[in-house]
Motif scaffolding. Structure first.
Motif, PDB file in Angstrom:
ATOM      1  N   SER A 227     -42.096  -7.771  12.097  1.00  8.07           N
ATOM      2  CA  SER A 227     -42.924  -8.711  13.312  1.00  8.07           C
ATOM      3  C   SER A 227     -41.632  -8.876  14.255  1.00  8.07           C
ATOM      4  N   LEU A 228     -40.463  -9.053  13.746  1.00 11.33           N
ATOM      5  CA  LEU A 228     -39.404  -9.077  14.682  1.00 11.33           C
ATOM      6  C   LEU A 228     -39.255  -7.552  15.593  1.00 11.33           C
ATOM      7  N   PHE A 229     -39.118  -6.715  14.519  1.00 10.72           N
ATOM      8  CA  PHE A 229     -38.745  -5.299  15.267  1.00 10.72           C
ATOM      9  C   PHE A 229     -39.833  -5.025  16.176  1.00 10.72           C
ATOM     10  N   ALA A 230     -41.202  -4.939  15.881  1.00  8.68           N
ATOM     11  CA  ALA A 230     -42.201  -4.750  16.703  1.00  8.68           C
ATOM     12  C   ALA A 230     -42.153  -5.641  17.886  1.00  8.68           C
ATOM     13  N   THR A 231     -42.024  -6.739  17.818  1.00  9.92           N
ATOM     14  CA  THR A 231     -41.974  -7.719  19.139  1.00  9.92           C
ATOM     15  C   THR A 231     -40.661  -7.473  20.112  1.00  9.92           C
ATOM     16  N   CYS A 232     -39.726  -7.201  19.467  1.00  4.05           N
ATOM     17  CA  CYS A 232     -38.590  -6.668  20.336  1.00  4.05           C
ATOM     18  C   CYS A 232     -39.042  -5.638  21.182  1.00  4.05           C
ATOM     19  N   ARG A 233     -39.624  -4.437  20.276  1.00  3.98           N
ATOM     20  CA  ARG A 233     -39.740  -3.345  21.081  1.00  3.98           C
ATOM     21  C   ARG A 233     -40.866  -3.591  22.179  1.00  3.98           C
TER      22      ARG A 233
ATOM     23  N   ILE B 266     -29.407  -1.732   7.918  1.00  2.66           N
ATOM     24  CA  ILE B 266     -30.078  -1.592   6.596  1.00  2.66           C
ATOM     25  C   ILE B 266     -31.489  -2.218   6.599  1.00  2.66           C
ATOM     26  N   ALA B 267     -31.568  -3.431   7.352  1.00  2.00           N
ATOM     27  CA  ALA B 267     -33.095  -3.849   7.418  1.00  2.00           C
ATOM     28  C   ALA B 267     -33.860  -3.045   8.206  1.00  2.00           C
ATOM     29  N   LEU B 268     -33.340  -2.550   9.393  1.00  2.00           N
ATOM     30  CA  LEU B 268     -34.256  -1.403  10.080  1.00  2.00           C
ATOM     31  C   LEU B 268     -34.626  -0.375   9.425  1.00  2.00           C
ATOM     32  N   LEU B 269     -33.670   0.298   8.666  1.00  2.00           N
ATOM     33  CA  LEU B 269     -33.916   1.410   7.847  1.00  2.00           C
ATOM     34  C   LEU B 269     -34.996   1.235   6.923  1.00  2.00           C
ATOM     35  N   LYS B 270     -34.906   0.010   6.278  1.00  2.00           N
ATOM     36  CA  LYS B 270     -35.968  -0.201   5.347  1.00  2.00           C
ATOM     37  C   LYS B 270     -37.507  -0.652   5.684  1.00  2.00           C
ATOM     38  N   ASN B 271     -37.323  -1.555   6.648  1.00  2.00           N
ATOM     39  CA  ASN B 271     -38.584  -2.170   7.103  1.00  2.00           C
ATOM     40  C   ASN B 271     -39.091  -1.576   8.141  1.00  2.00           C
ATOM     41  N   LYS B 272     -38.537  -0.743   9.031  1.00  2.00           N
ATOM     42  CA  LYS B 272     -39.214  -0.033  10.257  1.00  2.00           C
ATOM     43  C   LYS B 272     -39.297   1.199   9.988  1.00  2.00           C
ATOM     44  N   LEU B 273     -38.259   2.059   9.317  1.00  2.00           N
ATOM     45  CA  LEU B 273     -38.103   3.540   9.426  1.00  2.00           C
ATOM     46  C   LEU B 273     -38.655   3.988   8.126  1.00  2.00           C
TER      47      LEU B 273
ATOM     48  N   ASN C  44     -41.112  -6.230  24.175  1.00  2.00           N
ATOM     49  CA  ASN C  44     -40.514  -7.081  25.283  1.00  2.00           C
ATOM     50  C   ASN C  44     -38.982  -6.461  25.577  1.00  2.00           C
ATOM     51  N   GLY C  45     -38.884  -5.228  25.139  1.00  2.00           N
ATOM     52  CA  GLY C  45     -37.631  -4.182  25.834  1.00  2.00           C
ATOM     53  C   GLY C  45     -36.258  -4.919  25.323  1.00  2.00           C
ATOM     54  N   LEU C  46     -36.449  -5.418  23.956  1.00  2.00           N
ATOM     55  CA  LEU C  46     -35.246  -6.087  23.572  1.00  2.00           C
ATOM     56  C   LEU C  46     -34.529  -5.146  22.366  1.00  2.00           C
ATOM     57  N   ASP C  47     -33.196  -5.231  22.390  1.00  2.00           N
ATOM     58  CA  ASP C  47     -32.627  -4.375  21.274  1.00  2.00           C
ATOM     59  C   ASP C  47     -32.685  -5.136  19.942  1.00  2.00           C
ATOM     60  N   ALA C  48     -33.374  -4.438  19.109  1.00  2.00           N
ATOM     61  CA  ALA C  48     -33.773  -5.188  17.465  1.00  2.00           C
ATOM     62  C   ALA C  48     -32.363  -5.496  16.891  1.00  2.00           C
ATOM     63  N   LEU C  49     -31.451  -4.458  16.763  1.00  2.00           N
ATOM     64  CA  LEU C  49     -30.488  -4.434  16.099  1.00  2.00           C
ATOM     65  C   LEU C  49     -29.760  -5.648  16.671  1.00  2.00           C
ATOM     66  N   THR C  50     -29.375  -5.649  17.946  1.00  2.00           N
ATOM     67  CA  THR C  50     -28.431  -6.754  18.345  1.00  2.00           C
ATOM     68  C   THR C  50     -29.119  -8.239  18.130  1.00  2.00           C
ATOM     69  N   THR C  51     -30.308  -8.158  18.127  1.00  2.00           N
ATOM     70  CA  THR C  51     -31.085  -9.459  18.053  1.00  2.00           C
ATOM     71  C   THR C  51     -30.848  -9.956  16.188  1.00  2.00           C
ATOM     72  N   LEU C  52     -31.106  -9.145  15.633  1.00  2.00           N
ATOM     73  CA  LEU C  52     -30.924  -9.563  14.201  1.00  2.00           C
ATOM     74  C   LEU C  52     -29.498  -9.708  13.863  1.00  2.00           C
ATOM     75  N   SER C  53     -28.743  -8.993  14.260  1.00  2.00           N
ATOM     76  CA  SER C  53     -27.079  -9.053  14.051  1.00  2.00           C
ATOM     77  C   SER C  53     -26.725 -10.268  14.535  1.00  2.00           C
ATOM     78  N   ASN C  54     -27.223 -11.046  15.741  1.00  2.00           N
ATOM     79  CA  ASN C  54     -26.861 -12.266  16.364  1.00  2.00           C
ATOM     80  C   ASN C  54     -27.291 -13.350  15.281  1.00  2.00           C
ATOM     81  N   LEU C  55     -28.733 -13.029  14.706  1.00  2.00           N
ATOM     82  CA  LEU C  55     -29.228 -13.932  13.858  1.00  2.00           C
ATOM     83  C   LEU C  55     -28.547 -14.128  12.485  1.00  2.00           C
ATOM     84  N   LEU C  56     -28.099 -12.898  12.089  1.00  2.00           N
ATOM     85  CA  LEU C  56     -27.323 -12.842  10.909  1.00  2.00           C
ATOM     86  C   LEU C  56     -25.905 -13.595  10.828  1.00  2.00           C
ATOM     87  N   ARG C  57     -25.246 -13.649  11.804  1.00  2.00           N
ATOM     88  CA  ARG C  57     -24.114 -14.339  12.092  1.00  2.00           C
ATOM     89  C   ARG C  57     -24.302 -15.816  12.469  1.00  2.00           C
TER      90      ARG C  57
END
Length: 329
Positions: A298-304, A35-42, A306-319
């Protein structure tokens, strides 16, 4: 507990809260991250997000719930965002840019600062040097490629490169408006910039040695001085010439600084998703939403970067689970 009378509640690793009260039924962290990615990235509106979740996944949620999810995602990513803010001034090269934004219907500005490892967005009511002082500091002594906006020149200790795409575009516009006969100066500027870029490319591909490169660079410097000594007749060409003259020492910096871009394309590419979002929903209704966008974009762009998966990174933060995030790169 039947022995001591105290309440004991376990927590599943995929929970994003303790699931008490109104949160007894909750959406999982992966779905919240999406949801966060759809709203603030796409750039999807909350209405589109809720419709997509209903049609694709059979998950019903309100626009208010989606907005709450995005806000909470921004709160969870806040520590990483603060890390970006601390690291950006320490990078040797930064590419900044800014574009208009709305918060509560009032004009603001969305800035981006792109470095080799981090991308950071800030939304402020100002387009002035105060934002640069906040993010980079007035003592910033690194390298910058930026457009001709005057506040950038206030960073006196930095090494500046004017984005050559802007004068190149301006030269082409003048030629189209006035015709080749009345825009000789603009035509010479266009040819000069293209020759400077070709020299850079020859250096990069190894077809030109150190001595030949230094000679060709010196010739370009003299050619630039002759070009700026011209007295064009038309008002558009005179204004163009005066702008270039005021930034004369920032036009060829990229030929002296290794791996410094001649244009601020990294910043323009990074700010493009925000421009798309602006066309969809015009900005943010509240400062809370604007700040969530700053953090998550900022999180999504920086993940891209550094070759990191933004969804996984944010999911880990959320839980609340430990995660490997870009700030550790």
């Amino acid at each position: 507990c039947t022995s001591c009378g105290q309440r004991v509640q376990p927590r599943h690793e995929l929970q994003t809260s303790n699931a008490l009260g109104a949160a007894a039924v909750q959406i999982g962290p992966d779905a919240q991250s999406l949801i966060a990615l759809l709203k603030n990235k796409l750039g999807l509106s909350y209405g589109d997000v809720t419709t997509l979740f209903h049609d694709a996944f059979g998950i019903d949620l309100t626009r208010g719930a989606a907005a709450h999810i995005v806000r909470r995602a921004g709160e969870r990513a806040e520590p990483i965002y603060n890390t970006f803010k601390a690291m950006i001034p320490q990078r040797n090269t930064v590419y900044p840019d800014e574009t208009g934004w709305k918060v509560g219907g009032r004009l603001h500005w969305l800035w981006d600062f792109v470095t080799d490892l981090f991308t950071m967005y800030v939304i402020r009511p100002s387009r002035g040097v105060d934002v640069l002082a906040e993010v980079l500091g007035m003592e910033y002594a690194g390298r910058m490629t930026h457009d001709g906006w005057m506040p950038y020149d206030k960073l006196l200790h930095a090494i500046h490169q004017q984005c050559l795409q802007h004068p190149l575009r301006r030269a082409k516009e003048i030629i189209e408006q006035l015709g080749a006969g009345s825009s000789r100066f603009a035509g010479r500027v266009r040819d000069f910039i293209l020759d400077a870029l070709r020299l850079r490319d020859r250096r990069r591909d190894g077809s030109l040695g150190d001595h030949g490169y230094a000679v060709a660079r010196g010739r370009l410097e003299k050619r630039l001085d002759r070009l700026l000594a011209m007295r064009p007749r038309g008002k558009a060409c005179r204004t163009f010439r005066n702008h270039l003259l005021n930034h004369r020492d920032q036009l060829l910096t990229f030929l002296y600084e290794e791996n410094l871009e001649a244009t601020n394309w990294p910043a323009e590419q990074a700010i493009r998703p925000a421009v798309v979002n602006r066309k969809v929903f015009g900005g943010n209704r509240t400062w809370t939403g604007a700040h969530a966008l700053e953090v998550l974009a900022s999180l999504f762009a920086t993940c891209r970067q550094n070759g990191l998966d933004a969804l996984t990174t944010l999911s880990n933060l959320l839980r609340g689970a430990p995660s490997h995030h870009p700030a550790a790169v």
